[in-house]
Every structure is written in C-alpha cells, then in structure tokens.
Design a protein around this motif. Sequence first.
Motif, PDB file in Angstrom:
ATOM      1  N   LEU A  18      -4.846  10.696  -3.318  1.00  0.00           N
ATOM      2  CA  LEU A  18      -4.801   9.321  -2.346  1.00  0.00           C
ATOM      3  C   LEU A  18      -6.243   9.232  -2.149  1.00  0.00           C
ATOM      4  CD1 LEU A  18      -1.551  10.664  -0.463  1.00  0.00           C
ATOM      5  CD2 LEU A  18      -2.068   9.049  -1.343  1.00  0.00           C
ATOM      6  N   LYS A  19      -7.495   9.232  -2.259  1.00  0.00           N
ATOM      7  CA  LYS A  19      -8.456   9.523  -1.601  1.00  0.00           C
ATOM      8  C   LYS A  19      -8.852   7.453  -1.776  1.00  0.00           C
ATOM      9  CE  LYS A  19     -10.467   8.931  -6.476  1.00  0.00           C
ATOM     10  NZ  LYS A  19     -11.691  10.044  -7.184  1.00  0.00           N
ATOM     11  N   LYS A  20      -7.751   6.492  -1.816  1.00  0.00           N
ATOM     12  CA  LYS A  20      -8.173   5.369  -1.748  1.00  0.00           C
ATOM     13  C   LYS A  20      -7.858   4.392  -0.227  1.00  0.00           C
ATOM     14  CE  LYS A  20      -7.381   3.024  -5.327  1.00  0.00           C
ATOM     15  NZ  LYS A  20      -5.708   1.698  -5.670  1.00  0.00           N
TER      16      LYS A  20
ATOM     17  N   CYS B 274       0.661  -1.489  -0.170  1.00  0.00           N
ATOM     18  CA  CYS B 274      -0.292  -0.435  -0.275  1.00  0.00           C
ATOM     19  C   CYS B 274       0.774   1.135  -0.295  1.00  0.00           C
ATOM     20  CB  CYS B 274      -1.171  -0.451   1.191  1.00  0.00           C
ATOM     21  SG  CYS B 274      -1.893  -1.088   1.194  1.00  0.00           S
ATOM     22  N   LYS B 275       1.684   1.103   0.961  1.00  0.00           N
ATOM     23  CA  LYS B 275       2.250   2.202   0.753  1.00  0.00           C
ATOM     24  C   LYS B 275       3.373   2.859  -0.414  1.00  0.00           C
ATOM     25  CE  LYS B 275       7.489   3.204   3.073  1.00  0.00           C
ATOM     26  NZ  LYS B 275       8.165   3.055   3.578  1.00  0.00           N
ATOM     27  N   ARG B 276       3.879   1.637  -0.940  1.00  0.00           N
ATOM     28  CA  ARG B 276       4.265   1.931  -2.698  1.00  0.00           C
ATOM     29  C   ARG B 276       2.983   2.963  -3.415  1.00  0.00           C
ATOM     30  NH1 ARG B 276       6.137  -2.799  -2.804  1.00  0.00           N
ATOM     31  NH2 ARG B 276       4.766  -3.538  -4.060  1.00  0.00           N
ATOM     32  N   LYS B 277       2.387   1.963  -3.513  1.00  0.00           N
ATOM     33  CA  LYS B 277       0.865   2.251  -4.587  1.00  0.00           C
ATOM     34  C   LYS B 277       0.823   4.078  -4.766  1.00  0.00           C
ATOM     35  CE  LYS B 277      -1.338  -1.898  -4.750  1.00  0.00           C
ATOM     36  NZ  LYS B 277      -2.419  -2.662  -5.539  1.00  0.00           N
ATOM     37  N   ALA B 278       0.914   4.475  -3.318  1.00  0.00           N
ATOM     38  CA  ALA B 278       0.595   5.845  -2.620  1.00  0.00           C
ATOM     39  C   ALA B 278       1.546   6.983  -3.135  1.00  0.00           C
ATOM     40  CB  ALA B 278      -0.050   6.248  -1.004  1.00  0.00           C
ATOM     41  N   LEU B 279       2.523   6.389  -2.341  1.00  0.00           N
ATOM     42  CA  LEU B 279       3.983   7.086  -3.206  1.00  0.00           C
ATOM     43  C   LEU B 279       3.971   7.271  -4.833  1.00  0.00           C
ATOM     44  CD1 LEU B 279       6.828   5.198  -0.800  1.00  0.00           C
ATOM     45  CD2 LEU B 279       6.067   7.850  -0.401  1.00  0.00           C
ATOM     46  N   LYS B 280       3.689   5.887  -5.739  1.00  0.00           N
ATOM     47  CA  LYS B 280       3.422   6.281  -6.581  1.00  0.00           C
ATOM     48  C   LYS B 280       2.675   7.255  -7.616  1.00  0.00           C
ATOM     49  CE  LYS B 280       4.045   3.121 -10.290  1.00  0.00           C
ATOM     50  NZ  LYS B 280       3.656   1.869 -11.658  1.00  0.00           N
ATOM     51  N   ALA B 281       0.985   6.892  -6.957  1.00  0.00           N
ATOM     52  CA  ALA B 281      -0.184   7.862  -6.705  1.00  0.00           C
ATOM     53  C   ALA B 281       0.358   8.873  -6.838  1.00  0.00           C
ATOM     54  CB  ALA B 281      -0.922   7.361  -6.122  1.00  0.00           C
ATOM     55  N   VAL B 282       1.735   9.383  -5.897  1.00  0.00           N
ATOM     56  CA  VAL B 282       1.527  11.270  -5.131  1.00  0.00           C
ATOM     57  C   VAL B 282       2.690  11.067  -6.110  1.00  0.00           C
ATOM     58  CG1 VAL B 282       2.450  12.755  -4.014  1.00  0.00           C
ATOM     59  CG2 VAL B 282       0.248  10.994  -3.004  1.00  0.00           C
ATOM     60  N   SER B 283       3.285  10.786  -6.079  1.00  0.00           N
ATOM     61  CA  SER B 283       4.655  11.362  -7.190  1.00  0.00           C
ATOM     62  C   SER B 283       4.495  11.341  -8.524  1.00  0.00           C
ATOM     63  CB  SER B 283       5.813  10.001  -7.337  1.00  0.00           C
ATOM     64  OG  SER B 283       5.453   8.695  -7.823  1.00  0.00           O
TER      65      SER B 283
END
Length: 128
Positions: A59-61, A18-27
């Motif tokens: 990050l709404k997910k 989840c951390k990796r996906k969130a960072l990828k979304a924001v980046s």
Amino acid sequence: MPESKKIVIKVDVHDNKCKRKALKAVSSLEGIESLAMDMKDRKLTVIGEVDPVCIVGKLKKWHPEILTVGPPKDDKKKDDEKKKKEEEEAIKIWQEYIRLYGYPSGPCMPPQYCVRGVDEYPSGCVIC
C-alpha cells in the motif's frame, strides 16, 4: 504457524477507483481471511495470518499508517455463550413455574378415538 490477527491501517484513498486498486493490491497476499475498507474513516481492516509490514509494502502508493495490530474478536463465541445462558435461564424459569403451578394444561391425556361399526350406521355404504 503464525496466528491470525486483525490489522487496521489508515490509507489515503479518495474514491472507489483507489479503493478498488488498494484492495486488489492487498488481496494478492497469502493468509488473508477477510478485507474491509471504511471509506468514511479511510481505514483498511485485514484479518488473517499476514505480516503487517507486507501489507504496508503493498500500500505504499497510498501512504499507509498502521493504527492497530491485535487478535481478531471472537464475537461468535460470545454470542454462543450468551445464547446458552439465556436458554439455561429460560429452563430454570420454566422448571420453577412447573414446581409452583404444575403443568399449564393439566396432565397429558391420550387422545380418544371413536370407532363405529357399519351396524351402527344403516345408511353407510358397504362394498362387498
């Protein structure tokens, strides 16, 4: 031109996936200088020229919650000022020491060289 700011957002991430996906979304957003995720406190820190609303949208997910928005810290500037003050203080102490006691090793003397000719050493080898 927008100015750089530090945004801290609480996100509901539980594992590294989840951390990796969130960072990828924001980046994927433009204007980001740095990203950091603290898994212990579940906080995402973003520094850059980016709108906090855009970050929350990405990050709404993960149920984001904006904690702080403010200027980034200039720790480097403070460190440089601190170093400069320490150097000035050391120079003042050294100048006071010289004023009271003079130079620690006495006056500087030029090095002395001893040059001897071949006549002084009869066993010396001379190439003709």
